[in-house]
Design an enzyme around this catalytic site. Structure first.
Site, mmCIF file in Angstrom:
data_model
loop_
_atom_site.group_PDB
_atom_site.id
_atom_site.type_symbol
_atom_site.label_atom_id
_atom_site.label_comp_id
_atom_site.label_asym_id
_atom_site.label_seq_id
_atom_site.Cartn_x
_atom_site.Cartn_y
_atom_site.Cartn_z
ATOM 1 C CB SER A 273 -73.052 -43.820 50.485
ATOM 2 O OG SER A 273 -72.903 -43.365 51.801
ATOM 3 N N GLY B 212 -61.627 -23.798 35.440
ATOM 4 C CA GLY B 212 -62.401 -24.740 36.241
ATOM 5 C C GLY B 212 -63.703 -24.120 36.691
ATOM 6 N NE ARG C 266 -61.965 -35.431 50.291
ATOM 7 C CZ ARG C 266 -63.203 -35.914 50.287
ATOM 8 N NH1 ARG C 266 -64.136 -35.408 51.061
ATOM 9 N NH2 ARG C 266 -63.507 -36.950 49.516
ATOM 10 C CD GLU D 196 -59.941 -33.684 44.349
ATOM 11 O OE1 GLU D 196 -61.157 -33.533 44.097
ATOM 12 O OE2 GLU D 196 -59.350 -34.770 44.203
ATOM 13 C CG HIS E 40 -64.504 -44.178 49.179
ATOM 14 N ND1 HIS E 40 -65.390 -45.181 49.465
ATOM 15 C CD2 HIS E 40 -65.026 -43.045 49.692
ATOM 16 C CE1 HIS E 40 -66.410 -44.651 50.131
ATOM 17 N NE2 HIS E 40 -66.213 -43.358 50.280
ATOM 18 N NE ARG F 275 -64.160 -41.942 53.229
ATOM 19 C CZ ARG F 275 -64.513 -40.854 52.564
ATOM 20 N NH1 ARG F 275 -63.623 -40.179 51.867
ATOM 21 N NH2 ARG F 275 -65.745 -40.438 52.582
ATOM 22 C CG LEU G 283 -68.651 -27.609 44.501
ATOM 23 C CD1 LEU G 283 -68.701 -28.366 45.818
ATOM 24 C CD2 LEU G 283 -69.969 -26.910 44.248
ATOM 25 N N GLY H 203 -64.036 -23.209 41.349
ATOM 26 C CA GLY H 203 -63.943 -22.254 40.241
ATOM 27 C C GLY H 203 -65.260 -21.561 39.958
HETATM 28 C C1 LIG Z 1 -67.540 -39.833 43.447
HETATM 29 C C2 LIG Z 1 -67.108 -38.744 44.364
HETATM 30 C C3 LIG Z 1 -67.845 -38.472 45.517
HETATM 31 C C4 LIG Z 1 -67.460 -37.449 46.378
HETATM 32 N N1 LIG Z 1 -68.210 -37.192 47.485
HETATM 33 C C5 LIG Z 1 -67.873 -36.153 48.289
HETATM 34 C C6 LIG Z 1 -68.679 -35.814 49.406
HETATM 35 O O1 LIG Z 1 -69.702 -36.441 49.670
HETATM 36 N N2 LIG Z 1 -68.324 -34.773 50.165
HETATM 37 C C7 LIG Z 1 -67.213 -34.043 49.892
HETATM 38 O O2 LIG Z 1 -66.963 -33.092 50.603
HETATM 39 N N3 LIG Z 1 -66.439 -34.347 48.828
HETATM 40 C C8 LIG Z 1 -66.730 -35.377 48.033
HETATM 41 N N4 LIG Z 1 -65.936 -35.674 46.956
HETATM 42 C C9 LIG Z 1 -64.805 -34.816 46.637
HETATM 43 C C10 LIG Z 1 -65.260 -33.521 45.975
HETATM 44 O O3 LIG Z 1 -66.355 -33.767 45.159
HETATM 45 C C11 LIG Z 1 -64.196 -32.872 45.111
HETATM 46 O O4 LIG Z 1 -63.020 -32.852 45.767
HETATM 47 C C12 LIG Z 1 -64.547 -31.435 44.768
HETATM 48 O O5 LIG Z 1 -65.834 -31.366 44.254
HETATM 49 C C13 LIG Z 1 -63.581 -30.834 43.800
HETATM 50 O O6 LIG Z 1 -64.055 -29.589 43.350
HETATM 51 P P1 LIG Z 1 -63.172 -28.624 42.479
HETATM 52 O O7 LIG Z 1 -63.971 -27.411 42.258
HETATM 53 O O8 LIG Z 1 -61.877 -28.459 43.100
HETATM 54 O O9 LIG Z 1 -62.904 -29.380 41.122
HETATM 55 P P2 LIG Z 1 -63.852 -30.072 40.045
HETATM 56 O O10 LIG Z 1 -65.255 -30.033 40.425
HETATM 57 O O11 LIG Z 1 -63.244 -31.382 39.718
HETATM 58 O O12 LIG Z 1 -63.743 -29.132 38.794
HETATM 59 C C14 LIG Z 1 -62.640 -29.098 37.950
HETATM 60 C C15 LIG Z 1 -62.907 -28.092 36.882
HETATM 61 O O13 LIG Z 1 -61.726 -27.782 36.215
HETATM 62 C C16 LIG Z 1 -61.899 -27.837 34.836
HETATM 63 N N5 LIG Z 1 -60.607 -28.178 34.260
HETATM 64 C C17 LIG Z 1 -59.716 -29.086 34.697
HETATM 65 N N6 LIG Z 1 -58.623 -29.059 33.926
HETATM 66 C C18 LIG Z 1 -58.815 -28.106 33.009
HETATM 67 C C19 LIG Z 1 -58.041 -27.592 31.936
HETATM 68 N N7 LIG Z 1 -56.830 -28.055 31.674
HETATM 69 N N8 LIG Z 1 -58.571 -26.620 31.170
HETATM 70 C C20 LIG Z 1 -59.809 -26.125 31.433
HETATM 71 N N9 LIG Z 1 -60.561 -26.558 32.433
HETATM 72 C C21 LIG Z 1 -60.077 -27.543 33.209
HETATM 73 C C22 LIG Z 1 -62.972 -28.842 34.624
HETATM 74 O O14 LIG Z 1 -63.627 -28.592 33.406
HETATM 75 C C23 LIG Z 1 -63.862 -28.563 35.813
HETATM 76 O O15 LIG Z 1 -64.727 -27.502 35.486
HETATM 77 C C24 LIG Z 1 -66.307 -36.695 46.099
HETATM 78 C C25 LIG Z 1 -65.577 -36.962 44.944
HETATM 79 C C26 LIG Z 1 -65.951 -37.986 44.088
HETATM 80 C C27 LIG Z 1 -65.118 -38.262 42.896
#
Ligand SMILES: Cc1cc2nc3c(=O)[nH]c(=O)nc-3n(C[C@H](O)[C@H](O)[C@H](O)COP(=O)(O)OP(=O)(O)OC[C@H]3O[C@@H](n4cnc5c(N)ncnc54)[C@H](O)[C@@H]3O)c2cc1C
Ligand code: HEM
Ligand code: HEM
Ligand code: SF4
Ligand code: F3S
Ligand code: FES
Lengths: 251, 679, 236
Positions: free
Chosen positions: B305, B57, B461, B451, B287, B352, B60, B62
């Site tokens: 938003s 991953g 959340r 996440e 949402h 929400r 943010l 990873g």
């Molecule tokens: C539309 C939207 C708006 C949002 N707005 C907000 C906000 O305003 N404020 C806030 O705090 N949060 C917000 N969130 C929530 C927040 O964006 C996410 O919870 C957070 O960014 C998740 O980050 P992460 O690093 O955990 O995972 P992600 O950014 O989802 O990254 C997952 C990574 O894992 C990799 N991956 C997954 N499975 C595999 C696999 N099997 N093999 C290899 N790689 C894999 C993917 O390639 C990716 O790089 C929002 C979410 C959405 C959907």
């Protein structure tokens, strides 16, 4: 609700990097104007799957215009006739009965992987060359230690909007990635934090850009027209300026 | 696991030993993290190069972890399934990121952010983790600014803040509507810098399909992963001293969600099958302000938003017959401003979950608007006519212009003239792999961040807190805790020929072969869509025992059909997007069942989990702290009922036995438990 | 496949395509400066033979005795020759680079006019300059069958008049001026962009305007004498 459309699609199919590839024509019917272009391709793929033909490969992920994963050349326009990403292009931009040609981004630095999917890792390598500010985790001063004038902050933001989709390369007659490269140079170059590496950054990034096999920029401006984020050509001017400054500093 | 009882509860699961200790250090809550960092063993810089960490991953969580561990000098291998690390779904976050900076001098503090987050999570999160999150939040902003993240600024050149999600202080930092993109690009650039420096090896278009766990019982260790190179189809083995999963949320189990097309649970689920517990799978956040579904072809939902609810008024026609009418022709007296009616004091600004649930209720009554999808209309009006009259169109444009444009682009309607239509959509999953204070899962050496873990948000959340958690985990928490593991864990040689590796590889190969061999009648998408409908219907905004039981049956049936009747064309040795999807949907088909079991066993309403059997007289969520103030951590058991002849089916995934529930009691030493109310 | 870092071949500012463009911009602008003077000089033809020829003579005696006869002119010539070589070298290098940057062409993309005009128009200008020098400088060729001989060839004014009394010569020059207009319109703007003078949207718009004005001034200035001759407004 609104009228459904029938379309003829002329789509580039290529089994793999080594395959020669060619166009195949498909007919799709009952397309709703509310579908996005990619959803229309989803529908086509479901039909192909039902017929036992391998679905068409194309890239997409967020489908809301921000990840930069999608990107098709649609009847001669990068991301289609509107200024947006392919995933945010809707079928209402087309007319019933129209023939649409769908091609992958074409550039030697973006080799085709399969059908409409290309390899854009050259962009990552341009960033690796210097598209960052060296700030190790934990070493940062308080965020308010360095105020940034709002104008610079806004301009940095404008340039930072680039989503790395590659439409600029696809649209540029020279297959140049200068708009992409320049948007990073400007984003970091507008900020006080970005100053120490400013000369080195532009020199390294442009060299990597050239080394990847992108064409040189001759200021034609198709890139900005195609850019879904509307990054203006003046960022390229600033890159040129920075490069000239670096030259003066005998970089 | 000797304490596990084998008795089936409710015919669905068994209960195992409770989790005694999440391993937070002793001492006052504001000293715990400092203590932990101090106690964590150090690794000599010269030795770091010899230690390797796999990070799945590049979001943010990873991306930040890979960059930071790379900077420290460890040998990092970073994986993502997209073509570039920059495309991880974190990029889509719009609103902002919280931090207890108190730049506005409005009474914010670590303590208050801690409190708000625990309360926002409806008292179902672990105090120690949340406190630490609030503690490091300020460092995140410093780090991001140093990297060049272009946060919004004021004319004086200092950072601007907004308030978000009902809290009373301004602590949300933002970069117009693209906070996620800007933060991710910052982490991505830091990551690429390490790639150039040679500390991080980057594997894009690679999907993790299996976890390698070496050893047995207490001695087992996560030692690597099996991945598929999505371009060549090659199955590769990657070994390391520790594995980090930062693979994002699993909202796509609902098929339609605001997540990206590729977001999936495979990494987490494969680890779960190998022994990592899954925490609170049923906690999903829905949402309220998304652009509604326009037809059967819809592939995903787009978030708008929440700030729109500040000035827009939400309504539906009083009578079903008016659904087709031009909304502007429906007179005031025929409109039902239902939120203002039911919640006179909060009106359109209820939280929400409440706003979402009420929208679903009026649509279920048949009073929804917009196109008929399935068998009813899924949409309610969000009307700015009053706001435009009051403030003028220009003021509305200045405030919401970009959202209106986005709406117009997607729907083809002009929101300045016709009221917008909105509908709730699945957005975030609070559940995830269970982790201790160190973010380590129940498999030693397997860490989970962002996440993908269940940790900090409890049952709900708060807005702008996921970005904070992802970056806190990636930049500050994980790099400190993992070094302790790396320094102390015993190392034994593992090669590609070791039995654990060979076995993991075989699983992947068999699964792939099997998916391609079924050659049935239905497409992968059709299964995914059907699963999504079941989940939305019975495990969505409102859940009850009858529905959940029905869902479990339906999912089991669907899963069996999937393994019999899915059609995946193409070959294993090329880019094959149907094959990728098939693997992901197969895992969703198992996860979906676990979510329903979790939702069924939790006979209370809390946060995003609303059980219709557990509500107050006014229809509000009713918690049962005496019974349910715990984290439900589920252990996987393989299906023993499957026909023993059909070994392959069992091993590739069709078999899933009754899961084991392990409870981690939530102890509130610093915050008092209260029921929330929005009347 | 793991993404590997390629080590760039060149690592200095000089080794980039942007440096090539800078070369092109500087040499192009030198040419533009020359053309402004040249067009101004040509307009002397309207004042008659005396004025034009003494201007031509003056050009050769500037700087005397510090410089030998025609010294400055030679300096200018050398600069111009180097410029055109540098300019054409850079232009053709970038052109061939662009070609190999996209070997598989699009089916449905119409080539952008600007790119075509600059390259083919530039090439046409190169051919034109060769002829132009043969015509007026070395060895001096009068295309007018009625006006031959040293009297004509050694009298710049007469040679010009002789040349533009031939209709197809007028056509060639007009064609060259159209090419020049297109080239300068984009070129003058483009040079400013390359030099990095257009880093704001306003400056960018201004640069486009400068391109238009400059191209118009130069081309109109150039066109007046030949057309005046062709229409018989001035003559021998
Ligand atoms: C539309 C939207 C708006 C949002 N707005 C907000 C906000 O305003 N404020 C806030 O705090 N949060 C917000 N969130 C929530 C927040 O964006 C996410 O919870 C957070 O960014 C998740 O980050 P992460 O690093 O955990 O995972 P992600 O950014 O989802 O990254 C997952 C990574 O894992 C990799 N991956 C997954 N499975 C595999 C696999 N099997 N093999 C290899 N790689 C894999 C993917 O390639 C990716 O790089 C929002 C979410 C959405 C959907
Ligand atoms: C030898 C023949 C010539 C060729 C092949 C040629 C070609 C080109 C090309 C391809 C460009 C790139 C511009 C672009 O596409 O953006 C260019 C730019 C330019 N040319 Fe020429 N040209 C020639 C002669 C001239 C002449 C004679 C002049 C002067 C009158 C001139 C002035 C310019 C200027 C000012 C530019 C802008 C430089 C820049 O883009 O930075 N060129 N030329
Ligand atoms: C209609 C337009 C033009 C006319 C009438 C014209 C006329 C002339 C004349 C009469 C001379 C000889 C001057 C002398 O020897 O004293 C000359 C020289 C020259 N002209 Fe032009 N010219 C025109 C356009 C151009 C253009 C467009 C260019 C370049 C792109 C150009 C480049 C030159 C050069 C390089 C010389 C040689 C100068 C020298 O070395 O003495 N001319 N021109
Ligand atoms: S500059 Fe524009 S077109 Fe180019 S990659 Fe960035 S967003 Fe895409
Ligand atoms: S279109 Fe190409 S030539 Fe330059 S200005 Fe844009 S990169
Ligand atoms: S799919 Fe993300 S920008 Fe189009």
């Amino acid at each position: 609700m609104s009228d459904l459309m029938n379309l003829t699609l002329k789509i580039w199919r290529q089994a793999g990097p080594a395959d020669k590839g060619g166009f195949v024509t498909y007919e799709v019917s009952d397309i709703s104007p509310d579908m996005s272009f990619l959803e229309m391709l989803d529908v086509l793929n479901e039909q192909l799957n039902a017929k036992g033909e391998e679905p068409i490969a194309f890239d997409s992920d967020c489908r809301e215009g921000i990840c930069g994963m999608c990107g098709l050349m649609i009847s001669g326009h990068a991301h289609g006739p509107e200024r947006t990403t392919t995933c945010q292009l809707h079928m209402r931009s087309f007319k019933d009965g129209q023939t649409i040609t769908v091609e992958p981004w074409r550039a030697n630095a973006f080799p085709v992987i399969k059908d409409l999917v290309v390899n854009r890792s050259a962009f990552d390598r341009i960033i690796q060359a210097g598209g960052y500010i060296s700030a190790n985790t934990g070493a940062a001063p308080d965020a308010h230690a360095t105020p940034v004038p709002k104008d610079n902050a806004d301009r940095a933001f404008m340039a930072a909007e680039c989503i790395g989709c590659g439409a600029c390369v696809a649209a540029c007659p020279n297959a140049s990635a200068m708009l992409f490269t320049a948007s990073k140079v400007v984003h970091l170059g507008e900020l006080p934090q970005g100053q120490p590496e400013r000369d080195a950054r532009v020199v390294a990034m442009v060299n990597q850009h050239d080394h990847e096999g992108f064409g040189g920029c001759t200021n034609i401006g198709e890139c900005s027209t195609a850019c879904p984020k509307g990054i203006p050509q003046d960022v390229i001017s600033q890159l040129n300026f920075d490069l000239r400054t670096a030259m003066r500093h005998s970089r | 696991m000797t304490e596990n009882s084998t008795k089936l509860v409710e015919g669905l699961y068994t209960v195992g030993a409770p989790i005694a200790d999440a391993k937070a250090p002793e001492g006052p809550i504001d000293k715990k993290w400092t203590t932990r960092k101090f106690e964590a063993a150090l690794v000599n810089p010269a030795n770091r190069r010899k230690m390797s960490v796999i990070i799945v991953g590049t979001g943010l969580a990873g991306g930040a972890a890979a960059a930071t561990l790379g900077e420290a000098g460890y040998h990092v291998k970073s994986f993502c399934f997209q073509d570039s690390p920059r495309r991880a779904h974190s990029i889509a976050a719009q609103g902002g990121i919280n931090a207890a900076k108190n730049y506005k001098e409005d009474g914010d503090s670590i303590q208050r952010l801690f409190y708000d987050t625990v309360k926002g999570g409806d008292y179902r999160s672990r105090e120690t983790n949340v406190y630490r999150l609030a503690e490091v939040s300020a460092n995140i902003i410093d780090q991001c600014v140093a990297q060049g993240v272009p946060f919004a600024r004021e004319y004086g050149g200092l950072l601007d803040n907004r308030s978000f999600g009902g809290v009373q202080v301004s602590r949300t930092f933002y970069a117009r509507g693209q906070t996620g993109q800007q933060l991710l690009i910052g982490a991505y650039q830091a990551l690429e810098r390490q790639v150039a420096a040679g500390t991080v090896e980057q594997f894009t278009r690679h999907e993790m399909l299996e976890l390698i766990v070496d050893g047995e019982g207490e001695d087992r260790r996560a030692r690597g992963i099996i991945v598929r190179d999505l371009v060549t189809g090659e199955i590769e083995t990657h070994l390391a001293d520790a594995v980090v999963l930062a693979s994002g949320g699993y909202g796509n189990v609902f098929f339609l969600s605001t997540n990206a097309m590729g977001s999936n649970v495979t990494a987490g689920w494969r680890a779960h099958r190998k022994g990592a517990y899954f925490g609170n799978p049923c906690y999903t956040q829905i949402h309220p302000t998304c652009i509604p579904v326009s037809g059967e072809h819809q592939s995903k939902l787009t978030l708008m938003s929440e700030s729109l609810r500040n000035d827009g008024r939400i309504w539906v026609p009083k009578r079903r017959e008016d659904a087709d009418k031009d909304p502007r022709d429906i007179p005031e007296e025929d409109r039902d401003y239902y939120l203002e009616r039911i919640y006179p004091s909060f009106g359109n600004l209820v939280p929400r979950d409440i706003a979402s649930r009420q929208a679903k209720n009026v649509c279920d009554e048949g009073r929804g608007v917009g196109p008929v999808v399935g068998d009813f209309r899924r949409g309610v009006y969000l009307d700015f006519a009053d706001a435009i009259k009051r403030l003028g169109e220009d003021a509305v444009r200045a405030k919401y212009g970009n959202l209106f444009d986005m709406y117009a682009r997607i729907t083809g309607e002009d929101p300045y003239k016709v009221p917008m239509r909105i509908y709730p959509a699945v957005h975030y999953t609070m559940g995830g792999l269970w982790v201790d204070y160190d973010l380590q899962s129940t498999i030693p050496g397997l860490f989970v961040a962002g996440e993908a873990n269940f940790s900090d948000h409890g049952a709900n959340r708060l807005g702008a807190s996921a970005l904070m958690q992802g970056l806190a985990d990636g930049y500050f928490v994980l790099p400190n805790t993992i070094r302790d593991y790396l320094a102390t864990a015993p190392k034994n040689e593992l090669t590609e020929d070791s039995p654990a590796v060979v076995e993991a590889r075989r699983l992947v190969e068999e699964r792939t072969e099997r998916l391609l061999a079924i050659n049935g009648e239905r497409s992968v998408d059709s299964f995914h869509r059907e699963l999504g409908n079941i989940m939305w219907e019975y495990c969505g905004m409102e859940r009850n025992e009858e529905g959940l039981r029905k869902a479990i049956d339906l999912i089991r049936g669907l899963r069996a059909e999937f393994w019999r009747n899915v059609r995946v064309l193409g070959a294993a040795d090329t880019l094959n997007q149907s094959l990728e999807k098939a693997g992901r949907v197969a895992d969703f088909l198992e996860l979906g069942e676990l979510m329903c079991i979790d939702a069924l066993h939790r006979r209370e309403s809390c946060g995003g989990h609303f059980r219709s059997e557990s509500q107050t007289e006014d229809g509000e969520a009713l918690r049962h702290d005496d019974e349910f103030a715990y984290v439900a951590a589920w252990e996987f058991t393989p299906d023993t009922l499957t026909d023993p002849e059909d070994v392959a089916v069992e091993q590739v995934g069709a078999g899933m036995g009754a899961p084991v529930l392990h409870k981690e009691d939530l102890v509130y030493d610093f915050i008092e438990l209260k029921q929330r109310s929005y009347k | 496949m793991p993404t590997t870092t390629l080590s760039p071949r060149g690592t200095t500012a000089r080794s980039t395509t942007v440096a090539l463009k800078l070369l092109m911009a500087v040499t192009g602008l030198i040419f533009v400066g020359y053309l402004l003077l040249h067009a101004y000089g040509n307009l002397k033809a309207l004042q008659g033979e005396e004025a034009f020829n003494s201007y031509a003579e003056h050009l050769r005696t500037i700087g005397e005795p510090m410089l030998p006869y025609a010294g400055l002119l030679w300096i200018i010539r050398v600069v111009l020759i180097l410029s055109i070589i540098g300019h054409a070298y850079a232009a053709y290098t970038l052109w061939s680079r662009a070609d190999s940057a996209r070997r598989v062409k699009y089916d449905a993309v119409k080539t952008v006019a600007t790119a075509k005009w600059m390259r083919w128009g530039g090439t046409f200008l190169l051919v034109f300059i060769v002829w132009h020098l043969l015509n007026f400088t070395v060895p001096k060729i009068s295309p007018n069958p009625h006006k031959q001989g040293p009297d004509i060839l050694n009298n710049p004014y007469q040679l010009v008049v002789a040349t533009f009394q031939v209709w197809w010569m007028v056509l060639i020059y007009v064609a060259a001026m159209v090419a020049l207009f297109m080239h300068l319109k984009h070129g003058a703007y483009s040079a400013q962009q390359t030099l990095g003078w257009t880093s704001t949207p306003a400056a960018h718009a201004r640069a486009k305007l400068v391109g238009w004005v400059l191209a118009t001034v130069v081309v109109v200035g150039f066109l007046i004498p030949p057309l005046a001759i062709a229409f018989g407004l001035i003559g021998d």
